[in-house]
Write an enzyme that holds these catalytic residues in place. Structure first.
Site, short mmCIF file in Angstrom:
data_model
loop_
_atom_site.label_atom_id
_atom_site.label_comp_id
_atom_site.label_asym_id
_atom_site.label_seq_id
_atom_site.Cartn_x
_atom_site.Cartn_y
_atom_site.Cartn_z
N LYS A 190 34.78 18.63 42.44
CA LYS A 190 34.18 19.73 43.22
C LYS A 190 34.40 21.00 42.42
CE LYS A 190 34.48 22.89 45.85
NZ LYS A 190 33.97 24.23 45.46
N GLU A 265 47.69 23.97 39.44
CA GLU A 265 47.78 25.02 38.43
C GLU A 265 47.25 26.28 39.10
OE1 GLU A 265 45.89 23.67 34.87
OE2 GLU A 265 47.44 22.18 34.55
N CYS A 299 44.39 32.61 33.84
CA CYS A 299 45.66 32.47 34.55
C CYS A 299 46.83 32.85 33.67
CB CYS A 299 45.80 31.04 35.03
SG CYS A 299 45.63 29.84 33.70
N GLU A 396 48.32 39.35 41.60
CA GLU A 396 47.39 38.93 40.55
C GLU A 396 46.05 39.64 40.74
OE1 GLU A 396 45.68 34.92 40.61
OE2 GLU A 396 46.19 34.72 38.50
#
Ligand code: NAD
Length: 502
Positions: A190, A265, A299, A396
């Site tokens: 997905k 992750e 990331c 973030e």
């Protein structure tokens, strides 16, 4: 020749078929419309429509999971050598279509061509790397005692779900899917709703390379629709997920009833720590590269600069000057260093943090503004004189947005570095070997680079601690996730067996 107009012309050739037919799902080797209708993917360059995309629902996920379940026994039983050959063929085809993949990725995500052409090739490398490991994936250990011979072996866990984000989606999809296939698992993928284009190319390539029907299934759709259904499906044994920490936590809850194994992750707020004894030129180049390349939508970006007070003024001044000179432009222009952000919602989030940084009292030293009026372009942004508690130092942002914080000494640097929810990567710049050892030992992160930007070596473990993830990828770490370990103990016939009721 490779320039903007040539790239645009070639892209047009690749997109035509998607304009006509849309981006379809691929279930059991067959193209399929979404039972929820369609949604649109638009380019962040100018908001123009790229294609209608199949909107997958729980019903489509169910069909895909059943196809993956049906294909599993034969794929798992195929010899590692045969899986290896198919995975190498996939890598060959990725290389052959690398330009198409890179053009589509740039247009769909806003990532600059200079990075995406390499990311497509890295996708091929991921397949080659795990192809070569496939023949040994089942290998175990012999653990003998005086009385028993214990033998371990590994077995693919079953059909797995792979859920990927919109940043460098092609490379990340290959990084998760290649080890699953090498291990003998079948997959339902997905992809992120903001960037569905190259996941479709990957599924097509895999089938063209001879991957049997049902081994890799593609279901597009929303996170709360197709994504959620995948994490709850009883035939799906594990979920490999790359995305936000908040989503990881939702997936863990959604997968609880079916006891899903998860590999996460997640996000990062990674420090680049520059000590006064560091090589300033190299540290500067690396700090700039690690926050402004890939639009800062990575990331592992070094989104917090921790710089020692004695050198901070000069270091930050040079950084601001370089940030202002970064070339923001069309992602398909080879000169472009930073392209548009993925989507309006993400643009609003990043610009929101500019406001937050100002309100909280940090100094805006570069950028902080939109570029142009079409598309989601943001000038590379630098905040200085921030303190560790500010939101721009804790959360973030995931854009070309750097927060600089000053520190006095090593202890303070480490305190600030570790004082966040995340722990993905850390970058340490010092020429003092003992300090490098001390700091890397105490830094809370899954991956640390000393005197280097992020340079990946595929056999090394990839993953984070704290809110940055669960589990590691790469080499055998990937197989540990996609496989079950079985121990069989063979008695040598001599041990005493207790005799109850004798
Ligand atoms: P996201 O979490 O919003 O979405 C990721 C994927 O999850 C998408 O496919 C989305 O549709 C799906 N999803 C959303 N809600 C879901 C749900 N309830 N159930 C199942 N699936 C669901 O992340 P994003 O915004 O696409 O990506 C950016 C994030 O990814 C950043 O936080 C970044 O740090 C992280 N990331 C981490 C790594 C790493 O290796 N640690 C790598 C790349 C990106």
């Amino acid at each position: 020749m490779s320039d903007l107009s040539t790239h645009l012309a070639r892209l047009e050739g690749h997109l035509a078929r998607f304009r006509d037919k849309g981006i379809l799902n691929l279930i059991g080797g067959i193209d399929a419309a979404g039972s929820g209708g369609t949604f649109q993917t638009r380019s962040p360059v100018d908001e123009s429509l790229i294609a209608e995309v199949a909107l997958g629902t729980a019903a489509d996920v169910d069909r895909a999971a059943k196809a993956a379940k049906a294909a599993f026994p034969a794929w798992a039983a195929l010899s590692g050598e045969k899986r290896k050959a198919i995975l190498h063929r996939i890598a060959d085809l990725i290389e052959a279509r690398a330009e198409e993949i890179a053009l589509c990725e740039c247009w769909d995500t806003g990532q600059a061509w200079r990075f995406m052409s390499k990311a497509a090739l890295r996708g091929a490398e991921n397949f080659r790397y795990f192809a070569d490991l496939a023949p040994g994936a089942r290998d175990g250990k012999s653990l003998p005692t005086q009385t028993h011979l214990n033998v371990t072996s590994r077995h693919p866990i079953g059909p797995v779900g792979v859920i990927t984000p919109w940043n460098t989606p092609f490379m990340l999809s290959t990084w998760k899917i290649a080890p699953a296939l090498a291990a003998g698992c079948t997959v339902v993928h997905k992809p992120a709703e903001f960037s569905p284009l190259t996941a479709r190319l990957l599924a097509e390539i895999c089938h063209e390379a001879g991957l049997p029907a049902g081994v890799l299934n593609l279901v597009n759709g929303m996170g709360e629709g197709a994504g959620k259904a995948l994490t709850e499906h009883p035939d799906i044994k594990a979920i490999a997920f790359v995305g936000e920490s908040r989503t990881g936590s939702m997936i863990m809850k959604q997968g609880a009833d079916t006891l899903k194994r998860v590999h996460f992750e997640l996000g990062g707020k990674n420090p680049v720590m520059v000590f006064e004894d560091a090589d300033m030129e190299r540290a500067l180049d690396a700090a700039i590269f690690m926050i402004y390349s890939l639009n800062g939508e990575r990331c592992t970006s070094s989104s917090r600069l921790l710089v020692q007070e004695s050198i901070a003024e000069a270091f930050e001044a040079r950084l601001a000057e370089r940030a202002e000179r970064i070339c923001v432009g069309h992602p398909l222009d080879p000169a472009t260093e930073v392209g548009p952000l993925i989507h309006k919602t993400h643009f609003d989030k990043v610009m929101g943090y500019v406001g937050i940084g100002k309100t909280d009292g940090a100094t805006l030293a570069a950028g902080g503004e939109r570029v142009g009026s079409d598309g989601w372009f943001v000038r590379p942004t630098l905040f200085t004189k921030a303190n560790a508690g500010m939101r721009i130092a804790q959360e973030e942002v995931f854009g070309p947005f750097l927060t600089s914080i000053r520190f006095k000494d090593e202890d303070e640097a480490l305190r600030i570095a570790n004082d966040v929810a995340y722990g993905l990567t850390g970058y340490v710049w010092t020429n003092d070997l003992a300090r490098a050892l001390r700091v890397s030992e105490r830094l809370e992160a899954g991956m640390i680079w000393v005197n280097s930007e992020n340079v990946r070596h595929l056999p090394t473990p990839f993953g984070g601690v704290k809110a940055s993830g669960i589990g590691r990828d790469g080499s055998d770490w990937s197989f540990e996730f996609y496989m079950e370990t079985k121990n069989t103990a063979f008695a040598l016939g001599s041990h005493k067996i207790q005799r109850l009721g004798a």
